[in-house]
Design a protein around this motif. Structure first.
Motif, PDB file in Angstrom:
ATOM      1  N   HIS A 203       0.835  -1.198   0.000  1.00 35.23           N
ATOM      2  CA  HIS A 203       0.000   0.000   0.000  1.00 35.23           C
ATOM      3  C   HIS A 203       0.874   1.254   0.000  1.00 35.23           C
ATOM      4  CE1 HIS A 203      -3.135  -2.774   1.563  1.00 35.23           C
ATOM      5  NE2 HIS A 203      -3.955  -1.937   0.999  1.00 35.23           N
ATOM      6  N   ASN A 204       2.171   1.068   0.234  1.00 38.03           N
ATOM      7  CA  ASN A 204       3.076   2.191   0.446  1.00 38.03           C
ATOM      8  C   ASN A 204       3.583   2.707  -0.906  1.00 38.03           C
ATOM      9  OD1 ASN A 204       5.526   3.708   0.955  1.00 38.03           O
ATOM     10  ND2 ASN A 204       5.455   2.917   3.045  1.00 38.03           N
ATOM     11  N   LEU A 205       3.140   3.904  -1.280  1.00 36.67           N
ATOM     12  CA  LEU A 205       3.507   4.465  -2.580  1.00 36.67           C
ATOM     13  C   LEU A 205       5.010   4.700  -2.684  1.00 36.67           C
ATOM     14  CD1 LEU A 205       0.635   7.078  -3.114  1.00 36.67           C
ATOM     15  CD2 LEU A 205       0.744   4.709  -3.903  1.00 36.67           C
ATOM     16  N   GLN A 206       5.615   5.196  -1.609  1.00 34.32           N
ATOM     17  CA  GLN A 206       7.053   5.452  -1.638  1.00 34.32           C
ATOM     18  C   GLN A 206       7.829   4.153  -1.782  1.00 34.32           C
ATOM     19  OE1 GLN A 206       8.575   7.595   1.742  1.00 34.32           O
ATOM     20  NE2 GLN A 206      10.644   7.745   0.904  1.00 34.32           N
ATOM     21  N   GLU A 207       7.358   3.105  -1.118  1.00 38.47           N
ATOM     22  CA  GLU A 207       7.999   1.799  -1.213  1.00 38.47           C
ATOM     23  C   GLU A 207       7.961   1.273  -2.646  1.00 38.47           C
ATOM     24  OE1 GLU A 207       7.708  -1.104   2.107  1.00 38.47           O
ATOM     25  OE2 GLU A 207       6.373  -2.148   0.717  1.00 38.47           O
ATOM     26  N   ALA A 208       6.806   1.379  -3.279  1.00 39.43           N
ATOM     27  CA  ALA A 208       6.665   0.923  -4.660  1.00 39.43           C
ATOM     28  C   ALA A 208       7.557   1.733  -5.589  1.00 39.43           C
ATOM     29  CB  ALA A 208       5.208   1.037  -5.100  1.00 39.43           C
ATOM     30  N   PHE A 209       7.593   3.058  -5.387  1.00 35.48           N
ATOM     31  CA  PHE A 209       8.401   3.918  -6.249  1.00 35.48           C
ATOM     32  C   PHE A 209       9.889   3.630  -6.079  1.00 35.48           C
ATOM     33  CE2 PHE A 209      10.659   7.857  -7.248  1.00 35.48           C
ATOM     34  CZ  PHE A 209      10.141   8.144  -8.506  1.00 35.48           C
ATOM     35  N   THR A 210      10.313   3.371  -4.851  1.00 35.64           N
ATOM     36  CA  THR A 210      11.728   3.161  -4.549  1.00 35.64           C
ATOM     37  C   THR A 210      12.228   1.807  -5.050  1.00 35.64           C
ATOM     38  OG1 THR A 210      11.547   4.536  -2.563  1.00 35.64           O
ATOM     39  CG2 THR A 210      13.436   3.060  -2.687  1.00 35.64           C
ATOM     40  N   LEU A 211      11.416   0.765  -4.900  1.00 40.38           N
ATOM     41  CA  LEU A 211      11.910  -0.591  -5.107  1.00 40.38           C
ATOM     42  C   LEU A 211      11.625  -1.174  -6.485  1.00 40.38           C
ATOM     43  CD1 LEU A 211      10.995  -2.214  -1.670  1.00 40.38           C
ATOM     44  CD2 LEU A 211      13.224  -1.380  -2.419  1.00 40.38           C
ATOM     45  N   SER A 212      10.581  -0.709  -7.147  1.00 40.39           N
ATOM     46  CA  SER A 212      10.131  -1.424  -8.347  1.00 40.39           C
ATOM     47  C   SER A 212      10.637  -0.815  -9.644  1.00 40.39           C
ATOM     48  CB  SER A 212       8.599  -1.492  -8.372  1.00 40.39           C
ATOM     49  OG  SER A 212       8.039  -0.217  -8.580  1.00 40.39           O
ATOM     50  N   HIS A 213      10.758  -1.688 -10.647  1.00 43.12           N
ATOM     51  CA  HIS A 213      11.048  -1.250 -12.009  1.00 43.12           C
ATOM     52  C   HIS A 213       9.751  -1.005 -12.781  1.00 43.12           C
ATOM     53  CE1 HIS A 213      14.535  -3.720 -10.729  1.00 43.12           C
ATOM     54  NE2 HIS A 213      15.244  -2.836 -11.408  1.00 43.12           N
TER      55      HIS A 213
END
Length: 330
Positions: A187-197
């Protein structure tokens, strides 16, 4: 590559339908969406814990629907980790391999221990570990079997921010050095932005948009995705002979968009594309109100004569909106 095609599943009033979702090999793919969107259902279908009513799941073009969970080659880290409290760290890590009657790759495990710093902790038990150490054990346990896909279900949600950032860095390093293929549910937008391609947004049982992460976050194609990502700069635009007119800002703008004269569209602007000062066109004069967020400031710029504010990351008495900053959302 893992591909999900025309996957359909019903449960009561809920319907999941995934037309096409591709998870590229050796990359991290984030799956975002509100509670009830169907993320956990999709996870269970991938793991083989539920059977779809139609459609297929393929690895390198081969269907895996006929395979039981333990033969799909996937590893799973649940939100609450599910470590065995009566087993040591080493025994926890070896347990899935033992259950599958597989011989551990000692050299690979030593590499994992070195990358995660777990070597000195192998004889300890979960109750004596910190939250971050338990998280590392769960990751190494999942990776010990060399999975074709690592499924992470809200893995860092219960951790404090500093520890969370530390584990993000660890996961990035593991992904790069071990060439992992990861599906991260969060659910964490920052987490998705930081970790994903790549990133997909799921709503009401379907994938609304799937794209490269930066493209999705900075220029979403769907209005529902833009709102989910927290976009404030969404305006009605009317096409003109040259450029567009935004009624809420009470003025015309030069734009790279081509909207037929008199027709209406919804357009959006990412705050990072708005710059302070004056350029050759699209300059607005006004005042800015700054608000402190967690790790940054965000501003509300009130243009003179406008009916509403514009979210900005920088600004002063004047701001400039480049013609390329506008994009359409449907």
């Amino acid at each position: 590559m893992i591909e999900i095609k025309n996957l359909e599943y019903f449960q009561g009033d809920f319907r999941l339908l995934i037309d096409n979702l591709q998870i590229q090999a050796h990359q991290c793919h984030a799956l975002l969406g509100p509670s009830g969107a169907g993320k956990s259902t999709l996870l269970h279908l991938l793991l083989g814990l539920k059977k779809p009513h139609s459609g297929d799941i393929l690895i390198e073009g081969r269907s895996i629907l006929h395979l039981p969970p333990h033969k799909r080659g996937f590893s799973y880290v649940p939100q609450h980790l599910a470590l065995f409290p009566h087993l040591s760290v080493e025994a926890n890590i070896h347990y899935p391999l033992k259950a599958q009657k597989r011989t551990p790759d000692r050299a690979f495990l030593e590499e994992l221990f070195a990358l995660t710093g777990l070597g000195p902790l192998l004889g300890r038990f979960p109750k004596s570990l910190s939250g971050g150490e338990r998280q590392r054990v769960a990751l190494v346990r999942a990776l010990a079997a060399k999975p074709k896909l690592l499924l992470l279900d809200e893995p860092f949600s219960a951790l404090d921010p500093n520890l969370k950032y530390e584990l993000w860095e660890l996961l990035q390093r593991l992904q790069q050095e071990l060439k992992l293929t990861i599906l991260l549910i969060t659910h964490n937008l920052q987490e998705a932005f930081t970790l994903s391609h790549h990133c997909s947004v799921m709503q009401h049982g379907t994938i609304v948009q799937s794209d490269e992460t930066k493209e999705l976050f900075y220029r979403p194609k769907k209005l529902s995705v833009a709102k989910y990502l927290g976009f404030h700069n969404i305006f009605e635009a009317v096409g003109e002979e040259e450029g567009i007119y935004l009624p809420e800002l009470a003025r015309s703008f030069c734009s790279d968009l081509v909207i037929p004269k008199g027709q209406k569209r919804l357009v959006a602007i990412h705050p990072t594309n708005i710059v302070a000062g004056k350029k050759e066109c699209n300059n607005l004069q006004g005042r800015v109100e700054w608000r402190d967020m967690y790790h940054y400031k965000t501003g509300r710029f009130w243009p003179k004569g406008a009916k509403r504010w514009i979210e900005v990351k920088e600004g002063e008495e004047w701001i400039h909106i480049p013609p390329s900053a506008f994009f359409v959302v449907d």
